[in-house]
Design a protein around this motif. Structure first.
Motif, PDB file in Angstrom:
ATOM      1  N   GLN A 197      44.984  77.056 -10.962  1.00 24.09           N
ATOM      2  CA  GLN A 197      44.454  75.805 -10.433  1.00 24.09           C
ATOM      3  C   GLN A 197      45.109  74.635 -11.163  1.00 24.09           C
ATOM      4  OE1 GLN A 197      42.389  75.367  -7.907  1.00 24.09           O
ATOM      5  NE2 GLN A 197      42.337  73.144  -8.112  1.00 24.09           N
ATOM      6  N   PRO A 198      45.671  73.653 -10.441  1.00 21.82           N
ATOM      7  CA  PRO A 198      46.326  72.527 -11.111  1.00 21.82           C
ATOM      8  C   PRO A 198      45.367  71.772 -12.033  1.00 21.82           C
ATOM      9  CG  PRO A 198      46.893  72.580  -8.781  1.00 21.82           C
ATOM     10  CD  PRO A 198      45.799  73.581  -8.973  1.00 21.82           C
TER      11      PRO A 198
ATOM     12  N   CYS B 198      51.108  73.385 -11.816  1.00 20.53           N
ATOM     13  CA  CYS B 198      51.928  72.612 -10.883  1.00 20.53           C
ATOM     14  C   CYS B 198      53.288  72.364 -11.518  1.00 20.53           C
ATOM     15  CB  CYS B 198      51.259  71.294 -10.505  1.00 20.53           C
ATOM     16  SG  CYS B 198      50.849  70.241 -11.908  1.00 20.53           S
TER      17      CYS B 198
ATOM     18  N   SER C 221      48.624  62.606 -11.764  1.00 19.38           N
ATOM     19  CA  SER C 221      48.064  63.558 -10.806  1.00 19.38           C
ATOM     20  C   SER C 221      49.122  64.592 -10.465  1.00 19.38           C
ATOM     21  CB  SER C 221      47.592  62.843  -9.536  1.00 19.38           C
ATOM     22  OG  SER C 221      48.691  62.251  -8.856  1.00 19.38           O
ATOM     23  N   ASP C 222      48.679  65.710  -9.889  1.00 20.87           N
ATOM     24  CA  ASP C 222      49.629  66.692  -9.378  1.00 20.87           C
ATOM     25  C   ASP C 222      50.201  66.165  -8.065  1.00 20.87           C
ATOM     26  OD1 ASP C 222      48.136  68.629  -7.030  1.00 20.87           O
ATOM     27  OD2 ASP C 222      46.898  67.289  -8.244  1.00 20.87           O
TER      28      ASP C 222
ATOM     29  N   TYR D 130      49.988  66.968  -5.023  1.00 27.29           N
ATOM     30  CA  TYR D 130      49.091  66.934  -3.873  1.00 27.29           C
ATOM     31  C   TYR D 130      47.804  66.169  -4.178  1.00 27.29           C
ATOM     32  CZ  TYR D 130      52.311  70.541  -2.362  1.00 27.29           C
ATOM     33  OH  TYR D 130      53.447  71.240  -2.033  1.00 27.29           O
ATOM     34  N   LYS D 131      47.731  65.602  -5.373  1.00 31.87           N
ATOM     35  CA  LYS D 131      46.590  64.785  -5.797  1.00 31.87           C
ATOM     36  C   LYS D 131      45.266  65.528  -5.698  1.00 31.87           C
ATOM     37  CE  LYS D 131      48.834  60.364  -4.838  1.00 31.87           C
ATOM     38  NZ  LYS D 131      48.733  59.034  -4.205  1.00 31.87           N
ATOM     39  N   THR D 132      45.305  66.815  -6.050  1.00 36.40           N
ATOM     40  CA  THR D 132      44.063  67.579  -6.091  1.00 36.40           C
ATOM     41  C   THR D 132      43.362  67.418  -7.440  1.00 36.40           C
ATOM     42  OG1 THR D 132      45.256  69.552  -6.859  1.00 36.40           O
ATOM     43  CG2 THR D 132      44.957  69.286  -4.478  1.00 36.40           C
ATOM     44  N   THR D 133      44.089  66.961  -8.441  1.00 35.66           N
ATOM     45  CA  THR D 133      43.520  66.723  -9.766  1.00 35.66           C
ATOM     46  C   THR D 133      44.215  65.511 -10.390  1.00 35.66           C
ATOM     47  OG1 THR D 133      43.079  67.694 -11.955  1.00 35.66           O
ATOM     48  CG2 THR D 133      45.146  68.292 -10.885  1.00 35.66           C
ATOM     49  N   SER D 134      43.500  64.794 -11.221  1.00 36.85           N
ATOM     50  CA  SER D 134      44.083  63.602 -11.838  1.00 36.85           C
ATOM     51  C   SER D 134      43.359  63.279 -13.142  1.00 36.85           C
ATOM     52  CB  SER D 134      44.015  62.393 -10.891  1.00 36.85           C
ATOM     53  OG  SER D 134      42.659  62.037 -10.641  1.00 36.85           O
TER      54      SER D 134
END
Length: 306
Positions: free
Chosen positions: A116-117, A143, A194-195, A197-201
């Motif tokens: 998971q990123p 990522c 962020s990664d 795909y902006k799933t985490t930041s």
């Protein structure tokens, strides 16, 4: 006898040649300057500082060189470094205005097999004065790339993604030096990572002080001993406090620090000064400085002449 003498001489010169050691060439020194000042210097793809700066101990020979500055096209070349001092100046050109999306910082990290990123970021300093630089660094897990975007006052109000590529190591760590120059508006700036795909930041903030105005006035310019004079003004440098220093005759000749005053939410400040009965008659100057002294202002008043 002659043949024996010649043989001895030949052996002597052979032995002598084996003792001669070729002296290695001296290393070079590179002195970097740029326009605009503050461009990041990369030598052989390694960050070596922000211009103007000096790098010593460079092996003579060909080396790759690159200057980077946000909002400007990078300047790169292959240069032959010689022993001694070498001066390098780079004049960077602003990036042409374009309707295409601004490229973002892409940081290569080590994939972790579908994890998971997860990204982190921290700033090397909580606050800076205009003209200073700050390093942002962190980690990236799960990522192969991360994106950095700066938001804040002025040109950064809508968020600005950066185009430079920070250093990356094999452990998935990244770092980026932000040197915005001396034209930055005061306020709080937030760098977000962020990664892709902006799933985490994650984000980190830095407070910038400077490039604002500082004023001072008095409610009484001709006071007498025993009066209370109110000094007030406006501070737009982003500083949370101002300091007051009084100069005048007697004990005030070298200046006396009267204290630190908080800047209010509306950027105004106020300070009451009660004039002691023993205060010498004369002319006085009250100076105000923001903390940490990026701006100053003053006002004059008299004591005892009213």
């Amino acid at each position: 006898m002659i043949r024996k003498t010649i043989l001895i001489l030949v052996i002597f010169f052979v032995l002598l040649s084996g003792c001669i050691v070729e002296k290695s060439p001296e290393k070079g020194t590179l002195q970097f300057t740029s326009s605009p000042s503050g461009a990041q210097v990369y030598l052989d793809d390694q960050f070596r500082g922000s211009a103007p700066c000096t790098v010593t101990g460079i092996e003579p020979g060909n080396h790759t060189l690159e200057f980077r500055y946000p909002g400007y096209e990078s300047w790169s070349t292959v240069m032959a470094v010689s022993s001694g001092s070498n001066n390098v100046f780079a004049a960077l050109q602003p990036t042409p205005a374009s309707t295409t999306p601004i490229p973002v910082i892409l940081v290569t990290t080590s994939p972790t097999g579908g994890a998971q990123p997860f990204v982190t970021i921290k700033a090397s300093r909580d606050s800076i004065v205009t003209g200073d630089s700050v390093m942002f660094s962190g980690t990236a897990i799960g990522c192969n790339q991360v994106q950095l975007t700066m938001s804040g006052p002025g040109a950064y109000v809508k968020g600005v993604p950066f185009a430079s590529v920070p250093n990356v190591n094999s452990a998935g760590e990244w770092s980026y030096y932000w040197n915005p120059g001396s034209g930055l508006m005061p306020g709080t700036y937030t760098m977000t990572v962020s990664d892709p795909y902006k799933t985490t930041s994650d984000s980190a903030s830095v407070k910038v002080t400077g490039n604002g105005q500082l004023s001072i006035t008095a409610n009484n310019f001709a006071a007498v001993q025993g009066n209370t004079v109110w000094f007030s003004g406006l501070c737009t440098t982003g500083s949370q406090n101002v300091q007051l220093v009084l100069y005048g005759p007697g004990q005030y000749t070298g200046g006396v620090a009267l204290g630190t005053v908080s800047v209010l939410a509306d950027k105004n400040w106020n300070f009451p000064f009660t004039i002691d009965l023993s205060t010498p008659t004369g002319y006085y100057t009250m100076y105000v400085y923001d903390v940490p002294k990026t701006a100053t202002s003053s006002v004059q008043f008299s004591v005892g002449y009213a």
